[in-house]
Design an enzyme around this catalytic site. Sequence first.
Site, PDB file in Angstrom:
ATOM      1  N   LYS A 183       0.664  -1.343  -0.155  1.00 13.45           N
ATOM      2  CA  LYS A 183      -0.011  -0.099   0.071  1.00 13.45           C
ATOM      3  C   LYS A 183       0.823   1.242   0.077  1.00 13.45           C
ATOM      4  CE  LYS A 183      -3.996   1.729   2.678  1.00 13.45           C
ATOM      5  NZ  LYS A 183      -4.713   1.786   3.718  1.00 13.45           N
ATOM      6  N   SER A 220      -9.999  -0.643   6.921  1.00 11.39           N
ATOM      7  CA  SER A 220      -9.341  -0.421   5.624  1.00 11.39           C
ATOM      8  C   SER A 220      -8.662  -1.745   5.274  1.00 11.39           C
ATOM      9  CB  SER A 220      -8.407   0.665   5.721  1.00 11.39           C
ATOM     10  OG  SER A 220      -9.271   1.828   5.568  1.00 11.39           O
ATOM     11  N   SER A 277      -9.744   1.556   2.690  1.00  9.23           N
ATOM     12  CA  SER A 277      -9.059   2.349   1.954  1.00  9.23           C
ATOM     13  C   SER A 277      -8.180   1.684   1.174  1.00  9.23           C
ATOM     14  CB  SER A 277      -8.124   3.686   2.752  1.00  9.23           C
ATOM     15  OG  SER A 277      -7.371   2.912   3.806  1.00  9.23           O
TER      16      SER A 277
END
Lengths: 100, 494
Positions: free
Chosen positions: B82, B181, B157
């Site tokens: 990420k 997330s 997210s």
Amino acid sequence: MAITEADVRHVAMLARLALTDQQVGSLTAELGSLLGHIDELRKLDLDGVEPTAHPLAMTNRMREDVVVHGLAREEALRNAPDTDGAAFVVPAITGGGDVS
Amino acid sequence: MSALDLSSLSARQVRDGVAAGDFSARELADASYARIQALDADVHAFLQLTPALAYEAADRIDAARVAGEELPPLAGVPAGIKDNMNLIGTRTTCASRMLESYESVYDCTAVRRLLDAGALPIGKLNMDEFAFGSSTENSAFGPTRNPWSLDCVPGGSSGGSAASVAAGMVSISLGSDTGGSIRQPAALTGTVGLKPTYGRVSRYGVVAFGSSLDQIGPFGKTVDDAALALEAIAGEDPYDATSAAATVEPYAAVLDGDVRGLRVGLVTDILEVEGCAAEVRQSVLDAAKMFAALGADVAEVTLPSAKHGLAAYYVIGPAEASSNLARFDGIRYGHRVDDAADVIDLYSRSRTEGFGPETIRRIMLGTYALSAGYYDAYYGQAQKARTLIIQDFRKAFEQFDVLLTPTTPEPAFRFGEKSDPYTMYLNDFYTIPVNLAGNCAISVPSGLCSESGMPLGLQIIGDHFAETTVLRAAAAYEKALGFDTTPPLVRGRV
């Protein structure tokens, strides 16, 4: 507690955000709506309940006092928008022009 | 193009295959980039590809194998990261204009550990800006699309982390989870996503959102893969004083499918919440029956304060975020206006230009909740409500080993469908209480929605540092359900 445009402008100043009038307008409506949902918290009877700052019981963590190298200066400056090679360059904070 | 199909191999099969000489780490990197080449124009999981780093790592693994050295536990496993985690040699943008050109000057501990375990760093993954969101629609660089249907969001997210694994572009990925997330995008993409206990994985080098809530965790196609990745990244770190000293267990070694005698609590009260789709509810009830059939002791339990989690979170999360994001001032890194009149003007306009709308909303909400006159009414009350939620979990875990809830109230939604911020926030209704209490939880695929064909997720929650128990339960459920995690987009394509 309805949030007003004046509140939004005050909070934007605290948060160092330069909002347009249009942003102030839409944020007043959006924050008002969100605070409406959050308002249930204010209605809860929480007298005598200890607030939690951290989910796990934690105590201070000590470590050996050993010197380790941090970031080298050039690394620390690498992403800076403006430097003089040795320091970050910022606009003059006090008046009086060039102090060199 | 390589003949290797990553989507048909687990991370364990990948590393076993490398060890046996069935394929090289270089071939695996090739397979990963070939799949990205074929699909990522549609999916947009990646913000940055890092082939130089990946092939360098692959060559090291291949050389070690030829030399007869013992290979590390994730040798040759293609992995995505990420884009809020630092890695030297990459940009770390947090999907924000603010950090568009930011180059990492140090490594995130969890990323470093994953790479030290032999994983190949394929690239950096898309996300909602600074991890604020549940759909990746808040990425400054365009959203990620769900491999199960390109019209739908992948969740967020960590949407890029989820989509890249679902589409077979990488075997595993790292995400971060502040209010759901990792678990929510895992549920929406038919992947497995684990949020470890607060402190289980070091937060050093992940750009901070909510410091009392954030945890890094893995995505995989299987529970076993998530366990292997957790084993690699978990453990104490001198650079994070909140990282836990608790022993890292051999998480993947105990997934034998045996849950006889496991005390499983079906959380009934929040199952009735408005907006929870009937099919989602049914899938959790079915999961409870399946556990009972496998020999677990299943009973009902309630978490009476969990319903206040959302409100508490939308005070505590933005409050912590507004403090953490104060560092973006246009001085040391990040976007800076070039015509500032003075330093306050420089701060204010650099920030407003660099941040997207949701980031500004969260900073405003958090600053308001912490400001004079409102602190007690919002932040103080939220921290007290948090105490009640923690007590609920503590009580539940006196009676149960794991708790079952849906991961999300509904399957993946379409782009633009949730334009009202609060409707979007509701997606994390089931995941948020777990972050507030610091517990660990996993999302495992629990079937497909009969209407939309989109995946559903079951959330299995464990006590603090009970990752082994959660993974064991999840593995047993996964095996009993036999869900095919390959999305239609990927089937028949190599």
